[in-house]
Design a protein around this motif. Structure first.
Motif, mmCIF file in Angstrom:
data_model
loop_
_atom_site.group_PDB
_atom_site.id
_atom_site.type_symbol
_atom_site.label_atom_id
_atom_site.label_comp_id
_atom_site.label_asym_id
_atom_site.label_seq_id
_atom_site.Cartn_x
_atom_site.Cartn_y
_atom_site.Cartn_z
ATOM 1 N N THR A 119 0.893 -1.242 0.218
ATOM 2 C CA THR A 119 -0.044 0.087 -0.008
ATOM 3 C C THR A 119 0.837 1.078 0.035
ATOM 4 O OG1 THR A 119 -0.070 0.141 2.477
ATOM 5 C CG2 THR A 119 -1.902 -1.310 1.363
ATOM 6 N N GLU A 121 -3.596 3.130 0.257
ATOM 7 C CA GLU A 121 -4.192 2.579 -0.910
ATOM 8 C C GLU A 121 -3.418 1.333 -1.527
ATOM 9 O OE1 GLU A 121 -4.549 3.609 -5.763
ATOM 10 O OE2 GLU A 121 -3.557 5.245 -4.533
ATOM 11 N N MET A 122 -4.179 0.274 -1.655
ATOM 12 C CA MET A 122 -3.797 -0.881 -2.371
ATOM 13 C C MET A 122 -3.182 -0.940 -3.745
ATOM 14 S SD MET A 122 -4.754 -5.093 -2.400
ATOM 15 C CE MET A 122 -5.117 -5.006 -0.960
#
Length: 145
Positions: free
Chosen positions: A14, A18-19
């Motif tokens: 991440t 956010e991945m």
């Protein structure tokens, strides 16, 4: 180039919550380009990674490769693999490739894995990343080219 290869059940990375990449089952590969490395190093390292026989066969032996199992790879840039700790407690990183060369070779490595038929996702070069993994084995191998 250097790669720290870890056999994983799953892994993800991440950036700012956010991945940006994930894989599993397969390999988490931390990659570092070194000064003097060329695209040939990236291509050779990718081939060695894809063909490294560290997955279990039907008899439980490490005899199958990432290609054999149809596994995926998460490739993450890791300049700290160039660390020199020979002169004290603070590592030096002067052996790492310059950032523009490092990024180019990192991308070449990931592309070469894809060209070999491996499903590849990546981290974000130069970003502050959080990497999570479920190590399988554990099996961790250092490759260098």
């Amino acid at each position: 180039m250097r790669a720290l290869v870890q056999r994983v059940a799953e892994a993800f990375v991440t950036v700012d919550g956010e991945m940006v990449g994930r894989c599993g089952p397969g390999l988490l590969v931390l990659v570092c380009a070194m000064q003097g490395d060329a695209e040939a190093n990236a291509l050779d390292l990718a081939a060695r990674t894809a063909k490294l026989r560290i997955f279990r066969d039907d008899e439980g032996r490490m005899n199958r490769s990432l290609l054999d199992i149809g596994g995926s790879a998460l490739v993450v840039s890791q300049f700290t693999l160039a660390a020199d700790t020979s002169r004290g407690n603070r590592p030096g990183f002067s052996a790492a490739a310059a950032p523009e060369d490092g990024e180019r070779l990192y991308e070449a490595y990931a592309a070469a894995l894809r060209d070999l038929g491996v499903a590849v996702e990546t981290g974000r070069f130069g970003a502050d990343m959080r990497v999570s993994l479920v190590n399988d084995g554990p099996v961790t191998i250092m490759l260098e080219r």
